[in-house]
Design a protein around this motif. Structure first.
Motif, mmCIF file in Angstrom:
data_model
loop_
_atom_site.group_PDB
_atom_site.id
_atom_site.type_symbol
_atom_site.label_atom_id
_atom_site.label_comp_id
_atom_site.label_asym_id
_atom_site.label_seq_id
_atom_site.Cartn_x
_atom_site.Cartn_y
_atom_site.Cartn_z
ATOM 1 N N GLY A 187 38.871 68.541 92.608
ATOM 2 C CA GLY A 187 39.416 67.494 91.744
ATOM 3 C C GLY A 187 39.410 67.828 90.268
ATOM 4 O O GLY A 187 38.900 68.865 89.827
ATOM 5 N N VAL A 188 39.960 66.902 89.497
ATOM 6 C CA VAL A 188 40.229 67.094 88.066
ATOM 7 C C VAL A 188 38.975 67.488 87.282
ATOM 8 O O VAL A 188 39.015 68.358 86.412
ATOM 9 N N ALA A 189 37.844 66.879 87.592
ATOM 10 C CA ALA A 189 36.628 67.117 86.811
ATOM 11 C C ALA A 189 36.156 68.560 86.883
ATOM 12 O O ALA A 189 35.404 69.021 86.018
ATOM 13 N N ASN A 190 36.594 69.289 87.904
ATOM 14 C CA ASN A 190 36.095 70.656 88.101
ATOM 15 C C ASN A 190 37.034 71.733 87.555
ATOM 16 O O ASN A 190 36.798 72.916 87.753
ATOM 17 N N GLY A 191 38.097 71.306 86.893
ATOM 18 C CA GLY A 191 38.991 72.297 86.301
ATOM 19 C C GLY A 191 40.188 72.585 87.191
ATOM 20 O O GLY A 191 40.535 71.804 88.076
ATOM 21 N N PHE A 192 40.814 73.751 86.947
ATOM 22 C CA PHE A 192 42.054 74.106 87.636
ATOM 23 C C PHE A 192 41.759 75.160 88.708
ATOM 24 O O PHE A 192 41.254 76.228 88.380
ATOM 25 N N PRO A 193 42.099 74.862 89.972
ATOM 26 C CA PRO A 193 41.828 75.853 91.027
ATOM 27 C C PRO A 193 42.562 77.164 90.752
ATOM 28 O O PRO A 193 43.711 77.172 90.313
ATOM 29 N N ARG A 194 41.861 78.282 90.987
ATOM 30 C CA ARG A 194 42.500 79.599 90.872
ATOM 31 C C ARG A 194 41.753 80.590 91.740
ATOM 32 O O ARG A 194 40.590 80.393 92.081
ATOM 33 N N GLN A 195 42.424 81.667 92.059
ATOM 34 C CA GLN A 195 41.790 82.729 92.828
ATOM 35 C C GLN A 195 40.895 83.542 91.896
ATOM 36 O O GLN A 195 41.261 83.827 90.756
ATOM 37 N N ALA A 196 39.701 83.891 92.381
ATOM 38 C CA ALA A 196 38.755 84.659 91.564
ATOM 39 C C ALA A 196 37.936 85.549 92.499
ATOM 40 O O ALA A 196 38.326 85.781 93.644
ATOM 41 N N GLY A 197 36.828 86.052 92.012
ATOM 42 C CA GLY A 197 35.993 86.910 92.853
ATOM 43 C C GLY A 197 34.787 87.419 92.100
ATOM 44 O O GLY A 197 34.664 87.231 90.884
ATOM 45 N N PHE A 198 33.888 88.050 92.844
ATOM 46 C CA PHE A 198 32.673 88.636 92.278
ATOM 47 C C PHE A 198 32.678 90.154 92.458
ATOM 48 O O PHE A 198 33.132 90.664 93.484
ATOM 49 N N ASP A 199 32.136 90.863 91.476
ATOM 50 C CA ASP A 199 31.769 92.271 91.615
ATOM 51 C C ASP A 199 30.246 92.347 91.593
ATOM 52 O O ASP A 199 29.574 91.380 91.220
ATOM 53 N N ILE A 200 29.713 93.518 91.971
ATOM 54 C CA ILE A 200 28.267 93.712 91.845
ATOM 55 C C ILE A 200 27.949 93.989 90.372
ATOM 56 O O ILE A 200 28.765 94.571 89.645
ATOM 57 N N THR A 201 26.787 93.536 89.892
ATOM 58 C CA THR A 201 26.437 93.621 88.465
ATOM 59 C C THR A 201 26.611 95.026 87.903
ATOM 60 O O THR A 201 27.057 95.208 86.766
ATOM 61 N N VAL A 202 26.252 96.036 88.690
ATOM 62 C CA VAL A 202 26.349 97.411 88.170
ATOM 63 C C VAL A 202 27.796 97.854 87.948
ATOM 64 O O VAL A 202 28.040 98.877 87.318
ATOM 65 N N ALA A 203 28.770 97.078 88.453
ATOM 66 C CA ALA A 203 30.183 97.377 88.195
ATOM 67 C C ALA A 203 30.708 96.592 86.998
ATOM 68 O O ALA A 203 31.858 96.753 86.608
ATOM 69 N N SER A 204 29.865 95.748 86.398
ATOM 70 C CA SER A 204 30.286 94.926 85.266
ATOM 71 C C SER A 204 30.597 95.778 84.038
ATOM 72 O O SER A 204 29.896 96.747 83.744
ATOM 73 N N GLU A 205 31.630 95.383 83.309
ATOM 74 C CA GLU A 205 31.910 96.072 82.050
ATOM 75 C C GLU A 205 30.765 95.877 81.062
ATOM 76 O O GLU A 205 30.518 96.733 80.212
ATOM 77 N N VAL A 206 30.037 94.771 81.190
ATOM 78 C CA VAL A 206 28.881 94.541 80.308
ATOM 79 C C VAL A 206 27.825 95.625 80.538
ATOM 80 O O VAL A 206 27.193 96.116 79.596
ATOM 81 N N MET A 207 27.640 96.023 81.806
ATOM 82 C CA MET A 207 26.704 97.114 82.112
ATOM 83 C C MET A 207 27.166 98.405 81.437
ATOM 84 O O MET A 207 26.371 99.111 80.798
#
Length: 558
Positions: free
Chosen positions: A185-205
């Protein structure tokens, strides 16, 4: 005779207070931030004060393509550091931190083994000093701020279909690779496709591991591209105003961690980007600091030399202005036999013909390393089942290529078992024969850089990439990113993109499935074949057998 497990050996270690370890490198107690008695972070002020000092000698430890037989690259890195200290050199070790994903997945840690280990082993393989948690938190803060910006009116006009910043966690969880967010619903924002990577693949790492200091860290975080508008113009992390808060979360994580080997020699353990997805080396700040305060620094690069060593040379050394003085390539008789077609269950029986057959993989890595202008020596990591004839077969093969192989028994004997290698490596490093150069210049086109790595390192005939990928690379060149190096994401098990192809294959092609711009880290990721940025757990994950025993000690790690 029954051998002790790595964790049993580690538990029996006679550790010294971390202040004593720091003192060996001239780090005073005031310049250490202790995390308990046996680990500490080195203060940013101390690091800054070393900048005018001369660099010591840099030794890279790499390996053949990994096999299920195990090669022992970290074990050899640790052993060589101890060995150099044993022959009177002032040496420090620089390795990566362990990810919880593989630790609870395919069983493993990243602290060496036998009598060539870094301790405290349990801490290093679990939460350690919290660096990975800080990276995970900083990464996901940016994710939350992107979605929040869109929710409150989307002033930056982000195209919801073109948010490229995924979330991360330090765990293998295939269920999170592709998800839909913001349902309900509206309170949770706009639905979109997303996903997770493992932390060691993060650009921040990757950024944490390549940044020189906190100012450089914040600038690089600000440079991250998080999304695109409908007109394809990029939206940066600094547009979302997340770079300051992310830097705050990473303030302590930027400081290298100091621990010790079983022989009470200093080891820096800091950062941990995966080598088959990211650049696979410990942090620049740890390596450069160690080079200022030790005469020798022994560091490792992840997986085989086709991935880790190539990225160490072309990404880390290029960004940090470093040049290795010698390279050690780790191989085992067992791994040579596997490359020669022997099944894992049959590795215990002598098979000189299979060793000779499998040496082609090692030979390819030796040639590749020499292509960077750096001398290479082979460390044969000894197993009790190895026979003299098998060891001689490797030595003869390596000698035929104009290099040399030295048998190392550090796993069983500690520094005593690796003194011959330490002596030879120090001779090579002191001789100044290394004439390091990267594989390609900054000015070369991005697709040409990908082709250069594929042809010169993997010995492929061609790179397969559809027009969309070539156009994307061209757009990035036009946007000013053409000088960046490329980071190849491919399987670690083979020179090809097929993990089952061992040896030294030729005549293959490298398919590029996707390219990603890591503008903050400063490289282009080329995803080859079926490589995953979020691994899954195996059928029987090692987490099933990790537990506390009756004494409250951890069992099942390693």
């Amino acid at each position: 005779m029954g051998y002790k497990t790595d964790i049993e050996i580690a538990r029996e270690a006679s550790k010294r207070p971390i202040q004593e370890i720091g003192a060996k490198l001239g780090i005073s107690a005031e310049d250490l931030v202790p995390y308990g008695h046996d680990k500490a972070k080195v203060s940013a002020d101390f690091i800054a004060a070393q900048s005018s000092k001369e660099n010591g000698k840099l030794i890279l430890v790499t390996a053949i393509n990994p096999t299920p037989a195990g090669e022992g690259k970290t074990t050899t890195t640790v052993g060589l550091g101890d060995g150099l200290n044993a022959i009177g050199k002032k040496a420090a070790i620089c390795i990566r931190e362990a990810s919880l994903g593989p630790c609870f997945g395919m069983k493993g840690g990243a602290a060496g083994g036998g009598y060539a280990q870094v301790v405290p082993m349990e801490d290093m393989n679990l939460h350690f000093t919290g660096d990975f948690h800080a990276i995970t938190s900083a990464h996901n803060l940016l994710s939350a701020m992107i979605d929040n910006h869109i929710y409150w009116g989307n002033a930056l006009e982000i195209d919801l279909r073109r948010v490229v910043w995924r979330r991360v966690m330090d765990m293998n969880d295939r269920a999170l690779r592709d998800i839909v967010t913001s349902l309900g619903g509206v309170a949770n924002g706009f639905p979109r496709q997303a996903g997770f990577d493992i932390t060691v693949a993060s650009e921040v790492m990757a950024i944490l591991c390549l940044a020189k200091d906190l100012d450089d860290l914040q600038k690089r975080l600000g440079d991250i591209i998080v999304a695109y508008r409908r007109d394809r113009t990029p939206v940066y992390c600094r547009d979302i105003k997340a770079d300051g808060a992310m830097t705050v979360l990473l303030k302590d994580a930027m400081q290298p961690n100091l621990v010790q080997t079983l022989e009470n020699n200093p080891a820096f353990v800091h950062g941990g980007p995966f080598a088959n997805i990211a650049h696979g080396c410990n942090s620049v700040v740890a390596t450069t600091t160690a080079l200022k305060i030790a005469d020798y620094v022994v560091t490792e690069a992840g997986f085989g030399a086709d991935l880790g060593a190539e990225k160490f040379m072309d990404i880390k050394c290029r960004h940090a202005g470093l040049a290795p003085d010698a390279v050690v390539i780790v191989a085992t008789v067992r791994a040579m036999k596997m490359n020669g077609g022997v099944k894992k269950d049959d590795l215990g029986s002598e098979n000189v013909a299979a060793v000779k057959e499998g040496c082609a993989n090692l030979g390819r890595h030796i040639e590749n390393v020499k292509g960077f202008g750096v001398p290479a020596v082979v460390a044969i990591n000894h197993f009790v089942t190895d026979t003299d004839a098998e060891v001689e077969a490797i030595k003869d093969y390596v000698a035929s290529l104009g290099s040399e192989a030295i048998l190392c028994k550090h796993w069983a004997e500690g520094s005593k078992g690796i003194e011959a290698l330490a002596t030879r490596v120090s001779e090579i490093a002191e001789s100044g024969v290394a004439k390091f150069e990267t594989l390609y210049p900054n000015e070369m086109g991005l697709f040409e850089k990908i082709e250069t790595v594929a042809k010169k390192i993997y010995r492929a005939d061609e790179v397969i990439a559809d027009k969309k990928i070539r156009d994307q690379l061209k757009q990035w060149e036009d946007a000013g990113y053409g000088a960046l190096p490329v980071c190849m994401a491919k399987t670690q098990y083979s020179f090809t993109t097929d993990p089952n192809v061992r040896g030294a294959p030729t005549g293959h092609s490298i398919p590029i499935r996707e390219v990603r711009l890591s503008a903050g880290a400063g490289f282009i990721v080329a995803i080859c074949g079926e490589i995953m940025t979020m691994p899954g757990l195996p059928r029987v994950p090692s987490s099933e057998s990790i537990m506390l025993n009756d004494q409250g000690q951890i069992e099942g790690l390693f």
